[in-house]
Scaffold this active site. Structure first.
Site, short mmCIF file in Angstrom:
data_model
loop_
_atom_site.label_atom_id
_atom_site.label_comp_id
_atom_site.label_asym_id
_atom_site.label_seq_id
_atom_site.Cartn_x
_atom_site.Cartn_y
_atom_site.Cartn_z
CG HIS A 73 36.94 42.06 38.73
ND1 HIS A 73 37.92 42.74 38.05
CD2 HIS A 73 36.86 40.86 38.14
CE1 HIS A 73 38.40 41.98 37.08
NE2 HIS A 73 37.76 40.83 37.11
CB ALA A 121 30.35 27.48 50.15
CB ALA A 128 40.44 34.36 32.53
CG ASP A 164 38.51 46.07 37.67
OD1 ASP A 164 38.51 45.37 38.70
OD2 ASP A 164 38.73 45.59 36.54
N1 UDP Z 1 33.25 32.66 46.69
C1 UDP Z 1 32.61 32.36 47.88
N2 UDP Z 1 31.71 31.34 47.89
C2 UDP Z 1 31.40 30.60 46.81
C3 UDP Z 1 32.08 30.89 45.59
C4 UDP Z 1 33.00 31.92 45.57
O1 UDP Z 1 32.84 33.02 48.92
O2 UDP Z 1 30.59 29.69 46.92
C5 UDP Z 1 34.21 33.80 46.67
C6 UDP Z 1 35.64 33.34 46.87
O3 UDP Z 1 35.95 33.28 48.24
C7 UDP Z 1 36.41 34.43 46.14
C8 UDP Z 1 35.46 34.86 45.02
O4 UDP Z 1 34.18 34.41 45.38
O5 UDP Z 1 36.64 35.51 46.99
C9 UDP Z 1 35.85 34.27 43.68
O6 UDP Z 1 36.94 34.97 43.18
P1 UDP Z 1 38.11 34.27 42.38
O7 UDP Z 1 39.06 35.35 41.98
O8 UDP Z 1 38.71 33.17 43.16
O9 UDP Z 1 37.42 33.62 41.14
P2 UDP Z 1 36.33 34.14 40.06
O10 UDP Z 1 35.01 33.78 40.61
O11 UDP Z 1 36.53 35.62 39.88
O12 UDP Z 1 36.70 33.34 38.84
#
Ligand code: UDP
Length: 464
Positions: A18, A342, A382, A119
């Site tokens: 978010h 990562a 979700a 949000d």
């Molecule tokens: N992300 C990242 N590195 C990681 C894991 C996640 O940069 O090792 C970032 C990814 O690029 C994205 C966010 O975390 O921007 C995850 O958001 P997403 O909506 O894809 O999934 P959520 O984690 O909310 O289920």
């Protein structure tokens, strides 16, 4: 803080999924439209990657500052709740401190508030901001199709006596393609489930917003965006819609790579690597990790797999111990397993990356399509199954894995999907479509592009 600039106050939800789009949105408002921004943030679930992101924003030279709310006290019983229920509980409990923060900011007459943006998980604060007569907006960080379904939830609740989970086959939704019942968002599935009424409440509260900005772009979700732009859903007027995405971070801002992923990618052939990651909050079971590993091995594809340990994994912090015996050794010439955070955007932007096994979190989807990378859709929870349905059937840049009744995607299924996406005929179409979408995403953000215009329209509205 420059009092001559129009001033927007932002209250995002917690969690990187978010926060990232909110931060990117703030950067655009501040750098492209001359706004000053005050973030009000809740002190909950703060991770090191979040702190790093916040610090980089605070020191960016842009007019962006942070106010942290006092920590929320939780009863020990409350702490045992499902993580999503807990997030709602914490955000709900912050409503009073958000009101205090807004009142303090409003008392500075030299720096009036042009708009309050929050949000979907914090729509309870719209009551407060509207009471204080501050124009109030929501930035929806998911897809247009999911937003449509949340708004349509009111109608479905009134018209359907059965729960979606008890239905088979597709369900008609006016303005959208028919969606299989099981692919509706989890919170809508079960009329007696823990999130059903929570989301129903959001469906009502969203209507109070003076406008809703969405992290998407018109060419990506043209049908759903048009359905929302029509201004009403089943006879109810909905707030004005502004598709302003993709709001994603730039690959350059992912420069710190403690995981060694980018150096490893530098040594791989072009478009040859399947990137595997399930987002910031999902952790696979031990059985699933083993199946996925064997599937990747059997596919013969190169892979880069982000496999973090669950936060409560103190008894076994080494998640790589869950990999099949000898797996890392056997695949060392073509695979890398990373157990830390990562630099996902830089990985997706890297020329060696050719495909993405994703849980279909919306940020991951936007980051993938913006860099021309097709997807193996592996939704977990979700609204991810809804996103997977649209990615395969409407956006057409993904193949989908089949999950067994036990919740496991088998090694055979992984192997098949990996080969198909990276080498197969159907995969070729998905790869071409991904390249097309990369250009559409660029065009949406360029001068005169649909998202650029939508953001300019929203910014003009904030200044009224
Ligand atoms: N992300 C990242 N590195 C990681 C894991 C996640 O940069 O090792 C970032 C990814 O690029 C994205 C966010 O975390 O921007 C995850 O958001 P997403 O909506 O894809 O999934 P959520 O984690 O909310 O289920």
């Amino acid at each position: 803080m420059d009092a001559r600039k129009p001033h927007v106050v932002i209250f995002p939800s917690v969690g990187m999924g978010h926060l990232i789009p909110f931060f990117e949105f703030a950067k655009q408002l501040a750098s492209g439209h001359g706004f000053s921004i005050t973030f009000i943030t809740a002190k909950f679930m703060v991770t090191p990657s979040q702190t790093a992101y916040t610090n980089s924003l605070a020191s960016s030279g842009l007019s962006i500052r942070f106010i942290e709310l006092p920590e929320v006290e939780l009863e020990s019983e409350e702490k045992k709740a499902h993580p999503l229920v807990l997030i709602f509980k914490v955000l709900e409990k912050t409503t009073g401190s958000v009101e205090n923060a807004l009142r303090t900011l409003l008392s500075d007459s030299s720096n009036p508030i042009s708009a309050f943006i929050t949000d979907i998980f914090c729509t309870a604060t719209l009551e407060v901001s509207k009471k204080l007569q501050v124009p109030s907006y929501v930035l929806y960080t998911g897809s247009a199709s999911n937003l449509f379904l949340i708004l349509y939830h009111r109608t479905m609740d009134a018209e359907m006596t059965e729960s979606l989970k008890d239905l088979d086959g597709p369900v008609k939704v006016p303005g959208l393609p028919s969606i299989p019942a099981r692919d509706f968002p989890d919170p809508m599935q079960d009329k007696s489930g823990p999130f059903y009424h929570l989301f129903l409440r959001l469906s009502h509260e969203l209507l109070k917003a003076d406008g809703i900005l969405i992290n998407t772009f018109q060419d990506l979700e043209s049908g759903s965006v048009q359905a929302l732009l029509s201004g009403e859903i089943d006879g109810t007027r909905i707030p004005s819609i502004y598709p302003v995405g993709p709001l994603i971070s730039s690959p350059e801002s992912d420069h710190h790579d403690g995981s060694g992923s980018l150096q490893w990618l530098d040594k791989q052939p072009a478009a040859s690597v399947l990137f595997v990651s399930f987002g910031s909050v999902n952790f696979l079971s031990a059985d699933q990790i083993a199946e996925l590993a064997l599937g990747l091995e059997g596919s013969g594809q190169r892979f880069l797999w982000v496999l973090p340990s669950p936060p409560n994994n103190a008894s076994n912090p080494d998640v790589s111990a869950l990999l099949p015996r000898g797996f890392e050794q056997r695949t060392k010439d073509r695979g890398l397993v990373v157990t830390s955070w990562a630099p996902q955007v830089a990985i997706l932007a890297h020329p060696s990356t050719g495909g993405f096994v994703s849980h279909c979190g919306w940020n991951s989807v936007l980051e993938s399509v913006s860099h021309g990378v097709p997807i193996i859709a592996w939704p977990l929870q979700a609204e991810q199954r809804t996103t997977a349905f649209f990615l395969v059937n409407d956006i057409k840049t993904a193949v989908r894995t089949k999950m067994g009744a036990d919740g496991i995607v088998t090694k055979e299924e992984v192997e098949k999907a990996a080969k198909e996406l990276m080498e197969g005929e159907d995969g070729k179409k998905k790869r071409e479509r991904a390249r097309e979408l990369r250009e559409s995403a660029k065009a949406a953000l360029a001068e005169g592009g649909s998202s650029r215009q939508a953001l300019a329209a929203a910014a003009a509205l904030f200044c009224k």
